[in-house]
Design an enzyme around this catalytic site. Structure first.
Site, short mmCIF file in Angstrom:
data_model
loop_
_atom_site.label_atom_id
_atom_site.label_comp_id
_atom_site.label_asym_id
_atom_site.label_seq_id
_atom_site.Cartn_x
_atom_site.Cartn_y
_atom_site.Cartn_z
N ASP A 170 0.77 -1.36 0.10
CA ASP A 170 0.10 0.11 0.02
C ASP A 170 1.04 1.01 -0.14
OD1 ASP A 170 -3.05 -1.02 1.38
OD2 ASP A 170 -1.49 -2.29 1.39
N GLU A 227 -5.39 7.13 -0.04
CA GLU A 227 -5.57 6.56 1.27
C GLU A 227 -4.68 6.58 2.43
OE1 GLU A 227 -7.03 2.39 1.03
OE2 GLU A 227 -7.35 2.34 3.17
N ASP A 248 -6.34 4.87 -4.67
CA ASP A 248 -6.22 3.69 -3.81
C ASP A 248 -5.26 2.72 -4.19
OD1 ASP A 248 -6.86 1.84 -2.02
OD2 ASP A 248 -8.93 1.78 -2.24
N VAL A 268 -3.77 0.05 -2.80
CA VAL A 268 -4.32 -1.34 -2.74
C VAL A 268 -5.58 -1.19 -2.40
CG1 VAL A 268 -3.85 -3.65 -1.97
CG2 VAL A 268 -1.74 -2.04 -2.40
N ASP A 269 -6.34 -1.68 -3.30
CA ASP A 269 -7.83 -1.64 -2.77
C ASP A 269 -8.15 -3.30 -2.60
OD1 ASP A 269 -10.61 -0.64 -2.40
OD2 ASP A 269 -10.91 -1.82 -3.99
N THR A 279 -7.18 -4.52 0.63
CA THR A 279 -6.05 -5.10 1.27
C THR A 279 -6.15 -6.50 1.77
OG1 THR A 279 -5.17 -2.72 1.31
CG2 THR A 279 -4.01 -4.46 2.55
N SER A 292 -12.38 -6.23 -3.28
CA SER A 292 -12.03 -5.03 -3.94
C SER A 292 -12.69 -4.49 -5.22
CB SER A 292 -10.51 -5.35 -4.54
OG SER A 292 -10.55 -5.97 -5.80
N LYS A 340 -14.73 -6.15 -8.39
CA LYS A 340 -16.33 -6.30 -8.60
C LYS A 340 -16.71 -5.50 -9.66
CE LYS A 340 -16.92 -6.02 -3.88
NZ LYS A 340 -15.68 -6.02 -3.28
N LYS A 394 -23.14 -2.46 -2.90
CA LYS A 394 -22.74 -2.64 -1.38
C LYS A 394 -23.45 -1.76 -0.65
CE LYS A 394 -18.59 -0.88 0.92
NZ LYS A 394 -17.42 -0.30 0.95
N ASP A 421 -12.32 4.65 -3.19
CA ASP A 421 -13.05 3.39 -3.42
C ASP A 421 -13.86 3.08 -4.56
OD1 ASP A 421 -11.61 1.86 -1.45
OD2 ASP A 421 -12.99 2.76 0.00
N1 LIG Z 1 -16.78 -0.81 7.71
C1 LIG Z 1 -16.84 -0.86 6.35
N2 LIG Z 1 -17.71 -0.69 5.79
C2 LIG Z 1 -17.71 -0.45 4.35
N3 LIG Z 1 -16.64 -0.57 3.77
C3 LIG Z 1 -15.57 -0.56 4.50
C4 LIG Z 1 -15.46 -0.50 5.80
N4 LIG Z 1 -14.28 -0.45 6.33
C5 LIG Z 1 -13.38 -0.05 5.14
N5 LIG Z 1 -14.23 -0.35 4.15
C6 LIG Z 1 -13.64 -0.21 2.68
O1 LIG Z 1 -13.94 -1.38 2.14
C7 LIG Z 1 -12.72 -1.49 1.17
C8 LIG Z 1 -12.77 -2.86 0.83
O2 LIG Z 1 -14.03 -3.26 0.17
P1 LIG Z 1 -14.05 -4.61 -0.30
O3 LIG Z 1 -15.34 -4.68 -1.29
O4 LIG Z 1 -12.73 -5.45 -0.86
O5 LIG Z 1 -14.37 -5.69 0.79
S1 LIG Z 1 -14.37 -6.99 1.09
O6 LIG Z 1 -12.83 -7.36 1.33
O7 LIG Z 1 -14.78 -7.87 0.08
O8 LIG Z 1 -15.19 -7.33 2.16
C9 LIG Z 1 -11.69 -0.88 1.80
O9 LIG Z 1 -10.65 -0.50 0.87
P2 LIG Z 1 -9.18 -0.86 1.39
O10 LIG Z 1 -8.91 -0.33 2.56
O11 LIG Z 1 -8.39 0.05 0.17
O12 LIG Z 1 -8.89 -2.21 1.23
C10 LIG Z 1 -12.41 0.12 2.66
O13 LIG Z 1 -12.13 1.54 2.10
MG LIG Z 2 -10.17 0.69 -0.94
MG LIG Z 3 -6.50 0.61 -0.02
MG LIG Z 4 -7.41 0.25 3.59
#
Ligand SMILES: Nc1ncnc2c1ncn2[C@@H]1O[C@H](COP(=O)(O)OS(=O)(=O)O)[C@@H](OP(=O)(O)O)[C@H]1O
Ligand SMILES: [Mg+2]
Ligand SMILES: [Mg+2]
Ligand SMILES: [Mg+2]
Length: 381
Positions: free
Chosen positions: A52, A77, A144, A146-147, A149, A289, A292, A306, A318
């Site tokens: 990241d 981020e 972002d 790494v989305d 993570t 991530s 989708k 979502k 995101d």
């Molecule tokens: N509590 C909560 N509710 C909703 N979304 C949140 C929450 N916390 C984090 N995030 C954000 O979700 C990003 C990851 O989304 P994903 O769709 O990959 O989620 S998952 O891992 O498939 O469950 C993730 O992105 P990254 O941090 O870049 O991985 C976050 O920005």
């Molecule tokens: Mg993200």
């Molecule tokens: Mg990220």
């Molecule tokens: Mg993150």
């Protein structure tokens, strides 16, 4: 209009390819190592890794170098808080190494590498420079690094997302999906691709036949996909691109929904209720991530929903890159009230009505919005 943002898009695509290569190297090391030294928890308990910070530094450095004369604004981020802690020396050293190794490869992608390895202070500065909060006017890059993570540390799906916002509108989007499998079916099997990559009976060519970079420019009416380039011997740049299109399916019974893997990030039972109301029959595809959104843009699924818990505010990084790609590929992205997402109000998608719906077309989209209206009052959201 057509020629606008040519340089910006070109550089963004190249740097996302470079970032994907960086991530692949870090992920390989993470997945085989048993200690979690290169993964940290942030204040909200979400993970952050060497990748990241390294991607954020790399993109920041390349954009600043390319657009030297401009005051480059980047909304991204990560910050350097965890990295600067006294007990993070090893982590910081790993980031510095990773960024320098990555920048040494930049010429492969037609980008400049620095004359000598960068110092720790320069790399920390590059990461912390990405602290813009965007807004309604001017140009802002949105990153972002790494989305997903969580998917990344699990050896699963993740994405690198870079967008450019001008006067509150997303004008270009680039989405790197290093583990996007050739076979769309593999998207819905967690860790499956990892078994593919670690299967010694597969040839290098087969192992490497995954991963892509998607991109689009607002108003062009087309979205593109390039395969990732691998290995020095068969590196060919400029890379070839093919056009991507959303799925033509309009019958809900044949449609597939994508949603986050973690229940904490989206309400699975609410979306299951919507799916039932709409007459969807396929199992949802749970994928980490912005991959989708990539699945919608590539026509491998029809709907991404979502619904985060009440009080969670979605961040622009995101969604920005992916929204323009899905729209230019023929899809529709709105909030649950049917309104477009507003990227003009800073770091958050302010005013978002309940959830996010990305869809392959207007017919399915309308059915989901109707289902949301019919289901909302009886839900506990
Ligand atoms: N509590 C909560 N509710 C909703 N979304 C949140 C929450 N916390 C984090 N995030 C954000 O979700 C990003 C990851 O989304 P994903 O769709 O990959 O989620 S998952 O891992 O498939 O469950 C993730 O992105 P990254 O941090 O870049 O991985 C976050 O920005
Ligand atoms: Mg993200
Ligand atoms: Mg990220
Ligand atoms: Mg993150």
């Amino acid at each position: 209009m057509e020629d606008n943002y040519t340089t910006e898009l070109d550089v963004a695509v190249r740097v996302v390819h470079l970032a994907c290569s960086l991530c692949q190297r870090v992920q390989e090391k993470l997945v085989v190592s048993t200690n979690g030294a290169h993964v940290k928890s942030k204040n909200d308990d979400s993970p952050v890794t060497v990748a990241d910070w390294s991607v954020q530094a790399t993109v920041s450095l390349v954009l600043s170098e390319t657009f030297k004369g401009e005051n480059v604004s980047i909304v991204a981020e990560e910050d350097v808080q965890t990295l600067s802690k006294a007990d993070s020396e090893g982590l910081l050293a790993a980031v510095v190494n990773t960024v320098n190794e990555c920048l040494a490869e930049a010429p492969k992608y037609g980008l400049q590498s620095p004359n000598r390895p960068l110092a720790t202070s320069q790399i920390l500065e590059a990461i912390s420079r990405c602290n813009s909060s965007g807004g309604p006017s001017g140009r802002h890059w949105v990153l972002d690094p790494v989305d997903g993570t969580l998917g990344f540390v699990r050896g699963d799906q993740y994405a690198v997302a870079l967008a450019l916002i001008e006067d509150g509108k997303v004008v270009i989007g680039v989405l790197g999906c290093p583990n996007y499998p050739l076979k769309k079916e593999l998207l819905s099997y967690p860790h499956k691709h990892n078994q593919v990559t670690s299967n010694p009976s597969l040839s290098n060519a087969e192992t490497w036949d995954k991963g892509c970079v998607l991109y689009a420019r607002r108003g062009s009416g087309v979205a593109w996909m390039q395969p990732l380039v691998h290995g020095e011997e068969n590196l060919q740049w400029p890379n070839s691109a093919s056009q991507i299109l959303v799925s033509p399916i309009v019958d809900p019974a044949l449609a597939t929904v994508c949603e986050p893997v973690e229940r904490a990030n989206s309400n699975h039972s609410f979306t299951a209720g919507l799916a039932h109301t709409m007459g969807l029959r396929n199992q949802p595809m749970r994928v980490h991530s912005m991959v989708k959104y990539a699945a919608i843009a590539r026509g491998d699924a029809e709907i991404f929903m979502k619904f985060a818990r009440c009080g969670y505010k979605e961040k622009i990084w995101d969604h920005a890159a992916a929204v323009v790609i899905v729209e230019e590929a023929g899809g529709v992205v709105t909030d649950a009230g049917g309104r477009p997402l507003d990227f003009s109000r800073g770091v958050y998608l302010e005013g978002l009505d309940r959830g996010i719906i990305a869809c392959s077309g207007a017919i399915l989209h309308e059915k989901i919005i109707e289902a949301v209206y019919a289901s909302w009052d009886s839900s506990n959201l």
